[in-house]
Design a protein around this motif. Structure first.
Motif, PDB file in Angstrom:
ATOM      1  N   PRO A  31       0.793  -1.232   0.000  1.00 19.38           N
ATOM      2  CA  PRO A  31       0.000   0.000   0.000  1.00 19.38           C
ATOM      3  C   PRO A  31       0.825   1.283   0.000  1.00 19.38           C
ATOM      4  CG  PRO A  31      -0.926  -1.574   1.548  1.00 19.38           C
ATOM      5  CD  PRO A  31       0.399  -2.125   1.102  1.00 19.38           C
ATOM      6  N   ILE A  32       2.070   1.214   0.457  1.00 19.45           N
ATOM      7  CA  ILE A  32       2.936   2.395   0.422  1.00 19.45           C
ATOM      8  C   ILE A  32       3.061   2.916  -1.005  1.00 19.45           C
ATOM      9  CG2 ILE A  32       5.294   3.217   0.794  1.00 19.45           C
ATOM     10  CD1 ILE A  32       5.510   1.191   3.066  1.00 19.45           C
ATOM     11  N   PHE A  33       3.171   1.987  -1.952  1.00 18.50           N
ATOM     12  CA  PHE A  33       3.338   2.371  -3.357  1.00 18.50           C
ATOM     13  C   PHE A  33       1.988   2.658  -4.013  1.00 18.50           C
ATOM     14  CE2 PHE A  33       6.816  -0.459  -2.127  1.00 18.50           C
ATOM     15  CZ  PHE A  33       7.908   0.348  -2.405  1.00 18.50           C
ATOM     16  N   LEU A  34       0.927   1.967  -3.584  1.00 17.90           N
ATOM     17  CA  LEU A  34      -0.389   2.182  -4.177  1.00 17.90           C
ATOM     18  C   LEU A  34      -1.043   3.466  -3.687  1.00 17.90           C
ATOM     19  CD1 LEU A  34      -1.985  -1.406  -4.066  1.00 17.90           C
ATOM     20  CD2 LEU A  34      -0.819  -0.279  -5.977  1.00 17.90           C
ATOM     21  N   LEU A  35      -0.790   3.836  -2.438  1.00 17.57           N
ATOM     22  CA  LEU A  35      -1.480   4.971  -1.834  1.00 17.57           C
ATOM     23  C   LEU A  35      -0.858   6.313  -2.204  1.00 17.57           C
ATOM     24  CD1 LEU A  35      -3.852   5.551   0.080  1.00 17.57           C
ATOM     25  CD2 LEU A  35      -2.247   5.467   1.987  1.00 17.57           C
ATOM     26  N   GLY A  36       0.462   6.340  -2.358  1.00 17.38           N
ATOM     27  CA  GLY A  36       1.160   7.599  -2.582  1.00 17.38           C
ATOM     28  C   GLY A  36       0.679   8.402  -3.779  1.00 17.38           C
ATOM     29  N   PRO A  37       0.660   7.825  -4.993  1.00 20.72           N
ATOM     30  CA  PRO A  37       0.257   8.607  -6.178  1.00 20.72           C
ATOM     31  C   PRO A  37      -1.162   9.173  -6.106  1.00 20.72           C
ATOM     32  CG  PRO A  37       1.452   6.646  -6.842  1.00 20.72           C
ATOM     33  CD  PRO A  37       1.203   6.502  -5.368  1.00 20.72           C
ATOM     34  N   PRO A  38      -2.206   8.370  -5.752  1.00 24.08           N
ATOM     35  CA  PRO A  38      -3.547   8.971  -5.697  1.00 24.08           C
ATOM     36  C   PRO A  38      -3.690  10.026  -4.608  1.00 24.08           C
ATOM     37  CG  PRO A  38      -3.598   6.695  -4.906  1.00 24.08           C
ATOM     38  CD  PRO A  38      -2.265   6.908  -5.521  1.00 24.08           C
TER      39      PRO A  38
END
Length: 285
Positions: free
Chosen positions: A65-72
Motif C-alpha cells: 500500500p505504500i506504493f499504491l497509496l502515494g500517487p492517488p
C-alpha cells in the motif's frame, strides 16, 4: 551512472522497509501474544486456522500500500488545493499542531467511517472487503488481513476529507505530518481492537472503540463501522454493543482460504456468489 545509483537507492529503500516491517512484527507479537494468552475472549491455539494467511497479509500490506497509496493521495491533494478556495483549505493552517491533530482525527474518522460502510454496501467494494471478514478467529493480526484495493480505498476516503478541510496540505512545512500521524494512530489502534482480548472500556466505549465494539463488527450483521470513534455509529445509526461477546465470526460470502486466492479472487470479472449473503441490505448482494 545516475540510473544505477537510483536503482541501488530504491533497492536499499525496499530493504529498509522490509527490516522495519520485521521489527514492527516482533514488537506486535511481544505486546499482543502474552495479552491474548492471559486475557483471551476465547483461548485459541497459537497456530490456529488462518494464521499463516494473516501473517502473509501482514507483509503484503506493510509493503504494497505504500506504493499504491502515494500517487492517488498526491493527485487528490494537488487537485483539492487547486480547485477549492484558499479561504477554505488554508483556514486550519493557523491552528496549533495539537488542535489540527485532534480535528484531523475526527474529520478523518468521518471519511474512514463512510469508506468502510460503503465497502459493505456496494457490491464491487464488498468483493475486496470480504477478504477481511473471512477470518473466523479474531486476533491482532486479522487487522492486516485486507486486500490492498480495500485498504487504499478506505484510507483515501479519510485523507480526501483531511485535504478538503485544510487539515492536511500539500504545501508548507512537513506536508505529510498530519496524514502520517492520523494513519499511524489508526493502524496501531486497529491492532488493539482486533485483538483477542476480553477487555472492556466501560463508559469510555462511547468515546473510543474497544475490542468488544469491533468484534461485533466481524459477525454476520452490519454495524460498528468506526475505527476509533463510536460516536460516528451513534450519529449514523449503526452502533451495537451488548454486554456479551459474539459467538462466531466470519462471512457467508465465499472467500478462498489462502493468500494468493484472496489476492486474485476479487479481481475475477463475474462471480456473483461472492456478493451474496452479507450487507446492510440483502438486495445489494
Amino acid at each position: 551512472m545516475q540510473s544505477l545509483l537510483a536503482s541501488h537507492q530504491h533497492i536499499a529503500g525496499l530493504l529498509l522497509q522490509a527490516v522495519r516491517t520485521c521489527v514492527w512484527l516482533a514488537i506486535l507479537v511481544a505486546v499482543f501474544a502474552p495479552l491474548e494468552h492471559f486475557f483471551a475472549v476465547r483461548p485459541a491455539k497459537t497456530f490456529h486456522k488462518g494464521w499463516a494467511t494473516n501473517l502473509g497479509w501482514y507483509f503484503v500490506n506493510s509493503l504494497v500500500p505504500i506504493f499504491l497509496l502515494g500517487p492517488p493521495v498526491a493527485l487528490i491533494a494537488v487537485i483539492i488545493h487547486a480547485v477549492l478556495p484558499a479561504s477554505l483549505t488554508g483556514a486550519a493552517a493557523s491552528l496549533p499542531l495539537w488542535a489540527r491533530m485532534i480535528a484531523a482525527m475526527v474529520v478523518g474518522e468521518i471519511g474512514f467511517y463512510w469508506g468502510h460502510r460503503w465497502s459493505h454496501e456496494i457490491p464491487l467494494l464488498w468483493r475486496f472487503h470480504a477478504v477481511h471478514h473471512s477470518a473466523e478467529h479474531i486476533n491482532f493480526l486479522v487487522n492486516t488481513r485486507a486486500h490492498p484495493v480495500d485498504m487504499v480505498f478506505t484510507r483515501l476516503c479519510g485523507l480526501t476529507l483531511l485535504y478538503a478541510t485544510g487539515l492536511a496540505s500539500p504545501v508548507g512545512p512537513n506536508p505529510t505530518l498530519i496524514p502520517a500521524l492520523v494513519l499511524l494512530i489508526g493502524v496501531l489502534w486497529s491492532f488493539f481492537i482486533h485483538a483477542n482480548l476480553r477487555w472492556r472500556l466501560g463508559p469510555l466505549e462511547e468515546v473510543l472503540s474497544s475490542p468488544a465494539f469491533h468484534h461485533w463488527h466481524h459477525t454476520r450483521d452490519d454495524h460498528n463501522y468506526s475505527a476509533m470513534l463510536p460516536v460516528m455509529d451513534r450519529v449514523f445509526g449503526t452502533f451495537y454493543l451488548p454486554r456479551e461477546w459474539p459467538e462466531a465470526y466470519g462471512t457467508d460470502t465465499p472467500v478462498p482460504d489462502g493468500l494468493i486466492g484472496q489476492l486474485l479472487d476479487p479481481l475475477a470479472p463475474s462471480l456473483k456468489a461472492r456478493d451474496v449473503g452479507r450487507g446492510i441490505s440483502s438486495s445489494t448482494r
